[in-house]
Scaffold this motif. Structure first.
Motif, mmCIF file in Angstrom:
data_model
loop_
_atom_site.group_PDB
_atom_site.id
_atom_site.type_symbol
_atom_site.label_atom_id
_atom_site.label_comp_id
_atom_site.label_asym_id
_atom_site.label_seq_id
_atom_site.Cartn_x
_atom_site.Cartn_y
_atom_site.Cartn_z
ATOM 1 N N PRO A 1 13.810 -52.291 -45.563
ATOM 2 C CA PRO A 1 14.098 -52.039 -47.116
ATOM 3 C C PRO A 1 15.570 -51.465 -47.306
ATOM 4 C CG PRO A 1 12.946 -50.092 -46.224
ATOM 5 C CD PRO A 1 13.107 -51.245 -45.138
ATOM 6 N N HIS A 2 16.652 -52.377 -46.850
ATOM 7 C CA HIS A 2 18.015 -51.904 -46.994
ATOM 8 C C HIS A 2 18.104 -50.374 -46.583
ATOM 9 C CE1 HIS A 2 21.985 -52.490 -49.242
ATOM 10 N NE2 HIS A 2 22.266 -51.598 -48.508
ATOM 11 N N ASN A 3 17.808 -50.106 -45.253
ATOM 12 C CA ASN A 3 18.170 -48.869 -44.652
ATOM 13 C C ASN A 3 18.490 -48.856 -43.480
ATOM 14 O OD1 ASN A 3 15.775 -49.352 -43.366
ATOM 15 N ND2 ASN A 3 14.390 -47.670 -44.010
ATOM 16 N N ALA A 4 19.392 -50.076 -43.002
ATOM 17 C CA ALA A 4 19.610 -50.360 -41.539
ATOM 18 C C ALA A 4 20.653 -48.864 -41.272
ATOM 19 C CB ALA A 4 20.723 -51.534 -41.455
ATOM 20 N N SER A 5 21.393 -48.465 -42.248
ATOM 21 C CA SER A 5 22.281 -47.329 -42.159
ATOM 22 C C SER A 5 22.441 -46.607 -43.519
ATOM 23 C CB SER A 5 23.809 -47.995 -41.815
ATOM 24 O OG SER A 5 24.469 -46.594 -41.686
ATOM 25 N N VAL A 6 21.696 -45.550 -43.513
ATOM 26 C CA VAL A 6 21.595 -44.861 -45.000
ATOM 27 C C VAL A 6 22.686 -44.062 -44.999
ATOM 28 C CG1 VAL A 6 19.007 -45.119 -45.199
ATOM 29 C CG2 VAL A 6 19.831 -43.124 -44.071
ATOM 30 N N SER A 7 22.986 -43.634 -46.296
ATOM 31 C CA SER A 7 23.967 -42.747 -46.462
ATOM 32 C C SER A 7 23.350 -41.317 -46.403
ATOM 33 C CB SER A 7 24.926 -43.099 -47.894
ATOM 34 O OG SER A 7 25.599 -44.336 -47.660
ATOM 35 N N ASP A 8 23.597 -40.741 -45.472
ATOM 36 C CA ASP A 8 22.890 -39.193 -45.510
ATOM 37 C C ASP A 8 23.814 -38.352 -46.418
ATOM 38 O OD1 ASP A 8 21.703 -37.037 -44.287
ATOM 39 O OD2 ASP A 8 23.422 -36.486 -43.289
ATOM 40 N N THR B 1 30.041 -43.173 -56.848
ATOM 41 C CA THR B 1 28.977 -44.089 -57.331
ATOM 42 C C THR B 1 28.496 -44.768 -56.471
ATOM 43 O OG1 THR B 1 29.836 -46.534 -58.026
ATOM 44 C CG2 THR B 1 31.426 -44.849 -58.770
ATOM 45 N N TRP B 2 27.334 -45.143 -56.932
ATOM 46 C CA TRP B 2 26.334 -46.231 -56.298
ATOM 47 C C TRP B 2 25.593 -46.833 -57.451
ATOM 48 C CZ3 TRP B 2 27.081 -48.261 -51.850
ATOM 49 C CH2 TRP B 2 25.616 -48.974 -51.365
ATOM 50 N N TYR B 3 25.993 -48.142 -57.594
ATOM 51 C CA TYR B 3 25.320 -49.116 -58.681
ATOM 52 C C TYR B 3 25.365 -48.379 -60.035
ATOM 53 C CZ TYR B 3 24.342 -52.422 -54.958
ATOM 54 O OH TYR B 3 24.354 -53.467 -53.868
ATOM 55 N N MET C 1 29.509 -44.374 -53.008
ATOM 56 C CA MET C 1 28.718 -43.553 -51.882
ATOM 57 C C MET C 1 28.288 -44.115 -50.619
ATOM 58 S SD MET C 1 24.979 -42.457 -53.047
ATOM 59 C CE MET C 1 24.084 -43.597 -52.165
ATOM 60 N N GLY C 2 28.856 -45.627 -50.292
ATOM 61 C CA GLY C 2 28.506 -46.193 -49.144
ATOM 62 C C GLY C 2 29.790 -47.090 -48.670
ATOM 63 N N ALA C 3 29.523 -47.939 -47.466
ATOM 64 C CA ALA C 3 30.438 -48.444 -46.877
ATOM 65 C C ALA C 3 30.828 -49.677 -47.829
ATOM 66 C CB ALA C 3 30.292 -49.026 -45.489
ATOM 67 N N GLY C 4 30.121 -50.106 -48.572
ATOM 68 C CA GLY C 4 30.039 -51.530 -49.284
ATOM 69 C C GLY C 4 30.843 -50.966 -50.612
ATOM 70 N N VAL C 5 31.411 -51.737 -51.154
ATOM 71 C CA VAL C 5 32.069 -51.502 -52.707
ATOM 72 C C VAL C 5 31.713 -52.779 -53.519
ATOM 73 C CG1 VAL C 5 33.603 -50.157 -52.055
ATOM 74 C CG2 VAL C 5 34.427 -52.642 -51.938
ATOM 75 N N ASP D 1 28.446 -41.072 -38.802
ATOM 76 C CA ASP D 1 27.105 -41.247 -38.875
ATOM 77 C C ASP D 1 26.498 -42.506 -39.354
ATOM 78 O OD1 ASP D 1 24.410 -39.422 -39.033
ATOM 79 O OD2 ASP D 1 24.768 -40.418 -41.059
ATOM 80 N N LEU D 2 27.311 -42.911 -40.455
ATOM 81 C CA LEU D 2 26.799 -44.292 -40.938
ATOM 82 C C LEU D 2 27.066 -45.601 -40.029
ATOM 83 C CD1 LEU D 2 26.282 -45.136 -44.119
ATOM 84 C CD2 LEU D 2 28.533 -46.121 -43.989
ATOM 85 N N THR D 3 28.219 -45.355 -39.385
ATOM 86 C CA THR D 3 28.568 -46.449 -38.088
ATOM 87 C C THR D 3 27.613 -46.362 -37.116
ATOM 88 O OG1 THR D 3 30.907 -46.086 -38.610
ATOM 89 C CG2 THR D 3 30.605 -47.285 -36.496
ATOM 90 N N GLY E 1 24.426 -56.880 -43.687
ATOM 91 C CA GLY E 1 25.671 -56.923 -44.561
ATOM 92 C C GLY E 1 25.278 -56.844 -46.004
ATOM 93 N N ARG E 2 24.971 -57.781 -46.704
ATOM 94 C CA ARG E 2 24.338 -57.772 -48.061
ATOM 95 C C ARG E 2 23.563 -59.020 -48.263
ATOM 96 N NH1 ARG E 2 25.457 -53.371 -48.637
ATOM 97 N NH2 ARG E 2 26.684 -52.161 -49.905
ATOM 98 N N GLY E 3 22.503 -58.881 -49.029
ATOM 99 C CA GLY E 3 21.511 -60.095 -49.452
ATOM 100 C C GLY E 3 22.306 -61.311 -49.903
HETATM 101 C C1 OXD Z 1 26.335 -49.186 -47.737
HETATM 102 C C2 OXD Z 1 24.932 -49.527 -47.802
HETATM 103 O O1 OXD Z 1 27.305 -50.185 -48.282
HETATM 104 O O2 OXD Z 1 24.131 -48.539 -47.636
HETATM 105 O O3 OXD Z 1 26.807 -48.213 -47.324
HETATM 106 O O4 OXD Z 1 24.470 -50.662 -47.960
#
Ligand code: OXD
Ligand code: NDP
Length: 314
Positions: free
Chosen positions: A276-283, A45-47, A65-69, A90-92, A228-230
């Motif tokens: 735009p919230h893409n510091a580290s995208v989930s590839d 899931t993602w949102y 789908m990402g690091a954040g939950v 990759d994400l790291t 991190g998060r907004g």
């Molecule tokens: C994440 C994100 O949590 O992309 O992986 O913000």
């Protein structure tokens, strides 16, 4: 048996395609499809729309789908099964690239030179601290924060980290918990935020915290990088701190409201950098491979890795 892809927005098809290749023995379904709810064993899931994971009696695990939950815990009906998040090199690596890019850009004053170039002004002053003279503080020393901290340290920055529990990391000064927060802030010229959003961290990046950053640094004033998060930040406080000189530069990848509304004054502030919230995208390839490996583990009877604590919220 099925894997459900439950996205709140965006195109699920690249994910479906990737999982079909990685898990050819499973049906890959999305929220819009017609399928047997009893066949769903796993969900990514993602949102996802709140409540949309509630009707699967044989669900064994949910994957972010990402690091954040934090997006999962928005849902009061989140099923009572293990929740795992993405931990993947990759994400790291992508996040560390982002942090290094902006920490170096602050150190080497690229914003100032860009402005001077636009004005065709040659100002050759000697105002150039070395990386070792600049103290970076990383809030959140988990998978992402500790990798970024190590790489910042390799470049020569004087790095410290702050986390919930104490850590010992070669070459990095570590601080933990409320009691050590002030000491950590007092030695920080560039604050990097890689905390998760939880009940405890919501709004933590506020004016009093920013006013506790070092005032004796080699840069004009402390700077902030938040990927991190907004909702860790109070945006009106960031703007006030830029205006009164508490902060020199602010680099934001995440915002209280995303997408950042056009009327936000952050867009046009001369000392704010926005991504735009893409510091580290989930590839899809990297992340789907990591999740498929987790599903294979469960099938072999092995425990899931990178599970999150519902109590802590991360
Ligand atoms: C994440 C994100 O949590 O992309 O992986 O913000
Ligand atoms: P981790 O869970 O590995 O690390 C979280 C860190 O934060 C840990 O060091 C933890 O301390 C610390 N922490 C949590 N709560 C507190 C608290 N109340 N006080 C002090 N420290 C605290 O997460 P990751 O490093 O993998 O990811 C961090 C966040 O980055 C994600 O939650 C997500 O929000 C964000 N992210 C953003 C992306 C982007 O593109 N912008 C991409 C990916 C992630 P302890 O070690 O003691 O548990």
């Amino acid at each position: 048996m099925s894997l459900l892809i439950a996205l709140g927005s965006g195109d699920p098809n690249p994910w479906v395609k990737q999982f079909q290749e990685l898990l050819p023995d499973r049906a890959i379904v999305t929220l819009g499809d017609v399928f047997d709810p009893a066949a769903v064993e796993f969900a990514m899931t993602w949102y996802h729309p709140p409540g949309s994971l509630a009707a699967y009696p044989n669900l064994k695990a949910v994957f972010s789908m990402g690091a954040g939950v934090d997006h999962l815990f928005r849902d009061p009906q989140i099923p009572d099964v293990p929740i795992a998040r993405v931990v993947d090199s990759d994400l790291t690596n992508r996040m560390s690239e982002y942090v290094l890019l902006h920490a170096l850009s602050i150190l080497r004053q690229t914003r100032r030179y860009r402005e001077q170039q636009a004005e065709k002004r040659w100002i050759d002053d000697d105002w150039q601290p070395a990386a070792c003279d600049v103290r970076v503080g990383v809030m959140g020393m988990g998978v992402l924060g500790s990798d970024a901290a190590r790489k910042l340290s390799l470049i020569g920055f004087d790095v410290a980290g702050w986390s919930q529990s104490p850590k010992a990391i070669d070459g990095i000064k570590t601080y933990a918990g409320e009691t050590e927060l002030m000491a950590f802030l007092a030695r920080t010229d560039i604050l990097v935020v890689l905390l998760p959003l939880t009940d405890e961290t919501r709004g933590i990046i506020n004016a009093p915290l920013l006013r506790s950053l070092a005032r004796d640094g080699r840069l004009p004033a402390p700077s902030l990088i938040n990927a991190g998060r907004g909702n860790l930040q109070i945006e009106s406080d960031l703007l006030a701190c830029l205006e009164d000189g508490t902060l020199h530069e602010v680099v934001l990848d995440v915002f209280q409201t995303e997408p950042l509304p056009v009327e936000s004054p952050l867009w046009s502030h001369p000392r704010v950098t926005i991504s735009p919230h893409n510091a580290s995208v989930s590839d899809p390839l990297a992340v789907a491979s990591a999740i498929a490996a987790q599903i294979r583990r469960v099938e072999r009877g092995e425990p899931l890795r990178h599970t999150v604590s519902r109590g802590k919220g991360y």
